[in-house]
Structure formats: C-alpha cells, structure tokens
Design an enzyme around this catalytic site. Structure first.
Site, short mmCIF file in Angstrom:
data_model
loop_
_atom_site.label_atom_id
_atom_site.label_comp_id
_atom_site.label_asym_id
_atom_site.label_seq_id
_atom_site.Cartn_x
_atom_site.Cartn_y
_atom_site.Cartn_z
CD GLN A 207 -1.12 -0.32 3.72
OE1 GLN A 207 -1.34 0.62 4.46
NE2 GLN A 207 -1.69 -1.50 3.88
CG HIS B 29 -0.80 5.80 3.69
ND1 HIS B 29 -1.94 5.04 3.75
CD2 HIS B 29 0.10 5.17 4.47
CE1 HIS B 29 -1.74 4.00 4.53
NE2 HIS B 29 -0.50 4.05 4.99
CD GLU C 39 2.00 4.44 7.73
OE1 GLU C 39 0.81 4.77 7.60
OE2 GLU C 39 2.39 3.27 7.55
CG HIS D 224 3.91 1.47 3.79
ND1 HIS D 224 3.45 2.56 3.09
CD2 HIS D 224 2.97 1.21 4.72
CE1 HIS D 224 2.29 2.94 3.58
NE2 HIS D 224 1.96 2.13 4.58
NE ARG E 51 -6.20 -3.34 1.05
CZ ARG E 51 -7.50 -3.24 1.36
NH1 ARG E 51 -8.44 -3.53 0.50
NH2 ARG E 51 -7.85 -2.82 2.55
#
Ligand code: ZN
Length: 314
Positions: free
Chosen positions: A94, A96, A113, A170, A190
C-alpha cells in the site's frame, strides 16, 4: 487542576490480524484483531476519555470544545493518531497520499506515518520502498505482476524505527507488532493483496491508479536517532519534522519532566509505574495510553517503564 486524558479506544478486525494485542492486557473481540486505535479523534474509530472532568466524551469533542488544552492549536482536526498493530500475516502492499492529494480526493489529511517495532519474530521482514526507477517501469512491473522484483524487502527487529512519509510503498510483514504514529487519516491505496480473499470469498479493493499517482521514487533517508541519558531516563529522539516529533522514554526510577507550549500523546509499551501531576498519582502499565494536555507543564514518572511519545508540529 490539570489532569491527563486517559483513553479507551477501538479495535479493528483485519484479514491479517491476530490475538497478540492480548499481551497489552486488552480483552479482544476476536482472534483477528489487527489494530488498536489507541489515541484517535478520527471518525472511523474514536477514543473516549476514561477519567476526570471529560469522562465519557470522545477525543474529537474535547478537542473541538477545549482548544485551550491543546495549546490553542489552529489545526481544524486533531492532527495525530496512535495505533498498535498486530501483523499476524502480511498486510497489503500500500501507499498513502500526501495532504494536497488527500484533501482533493478524500476530503481529509494525507498520511505520513512512522513505526516503532515493538516485537518481531526472527527473520521477519517489511517492504519499505520499491525498485522501479520511474513511472513507466513502475506501471510495467505492476502490470506484469513482477512483485519480487518491484518490492524492496528488509529484515527488521524489535526496537527499530522506520519513517514512512506519504508516497512510500510499504507493507508490515508477518510476525511484527508496531506502534504507529501517523497523521489522523484513513486514506490508503492498496496496490496488491497477495490475491487473498476475505471470509466471504471476496478480494479486497485495490486502488492502483490512485496509488500510481501518489507513489514516490527513491528510498526514504535513514534517520539516526538522538539518544540522551540523564538520571533514570534514556530518551531516544527518533524524528522531528513538520508533521510530528516522536521519542522513546526508558524510565528506571523517579524522573521529573516538563513540556512547553505543546501537548503530547503517550503510550506505555512496556513495564509498570506511576505518573504524577499536581500531587495526584496515576498508575501506569503496559497498554495504557494518555494525552498530556498543554495545561500540564510538569510531571513525574516513576517505575520501570517504556513509553513512546509524540507531539504534533502544528
Ligand atoms: Zn501505512
């Protein structure tokens, strides 16, 4: 009297989840729990205050109505989200989006993150970045199902820290538990899910086009942590950037601490001890999460404790 906000939060069942979150003293709804949204003001999983004047209120509500507890922050939404993840199986491949893309496409923040590896089975791995040199190569490898060639796998161990800025491909691998500090966002694209089916026999949704839009090239620079030792405290400062600062505190006896013009999110990932503020003691043990609001200028910790703390940059 200033009080910390202790929290009760939401578990998320996942195709890749397990029951290892029991180790934090939680009673789990099933044996497929992938995530505990430990400190969250995100509508998809709200934390509820469990002590003091705000007992029973959701964190987003307290943030909305008591901005004085959050250093009068201008951020419209509570900016950070802390999770503990139990990857009993590989998560999906995936990526982001960043803030600009996510605001436009999803109406929320992007998601940068970072991961503190709480535990990892021997030889466990993550995927951290990819090997395509440009968009053309990336699209070809995806279309040709050349995942082994595309995905950049690396071995990890407990205590490691990884910074995963938006745009990074990641995956958290099987047998790994992490504490994740992230922007308060639930936007995930995804790319590949190992052809797995859920309990109803369905494949999970992929968002390959959006993923290709937001994927970046090259590998995030390895950041060296800064370690400072004082009496009974080892502080490991992992990262400090325009999104968050994240530290690990290892406590082995009484310690006095201060914070100025900020508030912090605190997670006890190991040990037992106590927090004291204004002569009030709060028992702490592994699995507890709390916010030190900005009206708390100083506090003390005692015991044998390991904490991950974060402060927002906004
Ligand atoms: Zn992620």
């Amino acid at each position: 009297m200033a009080q910390p906000l202790f929290l009760n939060s939401v578990f998320k069942e996942k195709i890749w989840g397990g029951n290892h979150l029991k180790k934090f003293g939680y009673s789990l709804p099933s044996n497929n729990v992938g995530e505990y949204w430990a400190i969250s003001a995100h509508p998809n999983g709200l934390s509820v205050i469990k002590n003091g004047a705000f007992k029973g209120q959701t964190l987003d509500n307290v943030y909305k109505n008591h901005r004085e507890l959050f250093n009068n922050s201008q951020a419209k939404k509570f900016p950070l989200l802390t999770k503990i993840l139990d990857a009993n199986q590989w998560l999906s491949v995936q990526v982001h989006p960043n803030d600009a893309y996510a605001l436009k496409q999803e109406g929320e923040l992007g998601k940068t993150e970072c991961w503190y590896i709480i535990s990892a089975d021997e030889n466990s791995e993550i995927i951290y970045g990819h090997n395509a040199r440009n968009k053309k190569e990336l699209i070809k490898m995806i279309n040709d199902n050349e995942w082994d060639k595309l995905l950049r796998k690396i071995k990890v161990k407990a205590g490691d820290f990884y910074y995963v800025p938006s745009g990074t491909m990641h995956v958290i691998g099987k047998g790994i538990m992490i504490l994740e500090t992230q922007q308060s966002s639930d936007s995930t694209y995804r790319i590949y899910d190992f052809n797995r089916k859920d309990q109803n026999g369905n494949l999970r949704k992929l968002d390959i086009e959006k993923a290709i839009d937001v994927l970046t090239f090259g590998i995030p620079k390895k950041q060296l942590p800064k370690i400072t030792k004082t009496n009974n405290l080892i502080r490991t400062s992992f990262i400090s950037n325009d999104v968050f600062s994240v530290d690990k505190l290892s406590i082995s006896g009484p310690v006095k601490l201060i914070q100025q013009d900020t508030y912090s999110l605190c997670s006890v990932i190991d040990g037992e001890g106590a927090l004291s503020i204004d002569n009030t003691n709060y028992k702490l043990s592994k699995g507890d999460h709390y916010i030190l609001t900005s009206d708390i200028k100083e506090w003390a910790l005692d015991g044998n404790l390991m904490l991950i703390t974060s402060t927002p940059s906004e």
